[in-house]
Design an enzyme around this catalytic site. Structure first.
Site, PDB file in Angstrom:
ATOM      1  N   ASP A 169       0.720  -1.267   0.167  1.00  0.00           N
ATOM      2  CA  ASP A 169      -0.236  -0.064  -0.057  1.00  0.00           C
ATOM      3  C   ASP A 169       0.747   1.444  -0.210  1.00  0.00           C
ATOM      4  O   ASP A 169       2.183   1.507   1.107  1.00  0.00           O
ATOM      5  CB  ASP A 169      -0.645   0.232   1.565  1.00  0.00           C
ATOM      6  CG  ASP A 169      -1.663   0.942   1.425  1.00  0.00           C
ATOM      7  OD1 ASP A 169      -1.479   2.135   0.240  1.00  0.00           O
ATOM      8  OD2 ASP A 169      -2.574   0.986   1.761  1.00  0.00           O
ATOM      9  N   HIS A 200      -2.938  -0.285  -2.414  1.00  0.00           N
ATOM     10  CA  HIS A 200      -4.522   0.481  -1.977  1.00  0.00           C
ATOM     11  C   HIS A 200      -5.217   0.475  -3.204  1.00  0.00           C
ATOM     12  O   HIS A 200      -4.883   0.365  -4.310  1.00  0.00           O
ATOM     13  CB  HIS A 200      -3.737   2.219  -1.630  1.00  0.00           C
ATOM     14  CG  HIS A 200      -4.919   2.770  -0.893  1.00  0.00           C
ATOM     15  ND1 HIS A 200      -5.454   2.310   0.315  1.00  0.00           N
ATOM     16  CD2 HIS A 200      -6.267   3.422  -1.451  1.00  0.00           C
ATOM     17  CE1 HIS A 200      -6.344   3.254   0.944  1.00  0.00           C
ATOM     18  NE2 HIS A 200      -7.354   3.891   0.099  1.00  0.00           N
TER      19      HIS A 200
END
Length: 231
Positions: A169, A200
């Protein structure tokens, strides 16, 4: 598109929430907490899928104080930047109050039955806060940002919480991910799943962020989690 009006906790105002209803009597209710892009088509699809599984699903418009009804596309750069601007102006504590009001409205619609929440991105962070601050029966957070800064609230988590963490992420550094594990791995009501190689937004319904295999796995885990904790 069906929506309902939800009164704020103090009764001074109201906001819209997208509503998806199952074919028969709902088994429970689930609140879908938006990303920074508003209650867009992707969030509405999440609600529709939950309704097909037998849940009454509601997605409150949490940006209503800033820009009611906003719907943005993360794959369009100007809209992405507009979303970041909205997020920076958004009062998260007020957002939790609006989620709590939506939980109350949902409980009435399922005759006092159980209510869960599932959130994505900003909504993943808010799902953690909802688990710690409200009486919600079960919570799921996808790639929440800044959870390491919320660990002081973990004592408030009274019911089951499931967290999906994207290992790559770009908005959540490795040390922040490690802090979340260190703070929550031994919590009796928290389950964490990591998704190696995923970034993400991997469970977005559409667009460039979606990662089909990881999204399918995470969503299956969410389905099983709600079946267990909202029964």
């Amino acid at each position: 598109m069906t929506s309902i009006t939800v009164a704020t906790s103090d009764g001074s105002a109201s906001f819209d929430a997208y509503l998806a209803q199952p074919a028969g009597a709902p088994r429970a209710a689930v609140i879908v907490i938006q990303e920074i892009f508003g209650v867009n088509e992707g969030i509405r699809r999440k609600c529709d899928t939950l309704a097909q599984a037998g849940y009454l699903a509601l997605a409150p418009d949490l940006f209503w104080r800033l820009e009611p009804g906003v719907q943005l596309d993360p794959d369009v750069e100007p809209e992405l930047q507009r979303a970041f601007g909205l997020m920076n102006r958004f009062d998260q504590n007020q957002g939790i109050a609006d989620i709590e009001a939506t939980i109350r409205a949902a409980r009435i619609r399922v005759d006092g039955g159980k209510v869960g929440v599932v959130g994505y991105c900003l909504g993943g962070r808010l799902a953690f806060m909802t688990a710690a601050r409200t009486d919600v029966d079960a919570s799921v957070g996808y790639y929440g940002v800044g959870l390491d800064g919320l660990l002081g609230e973990k004592h408030g988590i009274a019911n089951a919480l499931l967290l999906h963490i994207a290992s790559e992420d770009h908005l959540v550094p490795k040390d922040a991910q490690a802090a979340v594990h260190a703070g929550l791995d031994d919590h009796p009501r928290v389950t964490i799943h990591d998704y190696p190689g995923e970034d993400h937004g991997f469970a977005a319904e559409m667009g460039r962020r979606r990662s089909e295999q990881a999204a399918g796995l995470a969503d299956q885990r969410t389905t099983e989690f709600f079946a267990r904790h909202l029964a």
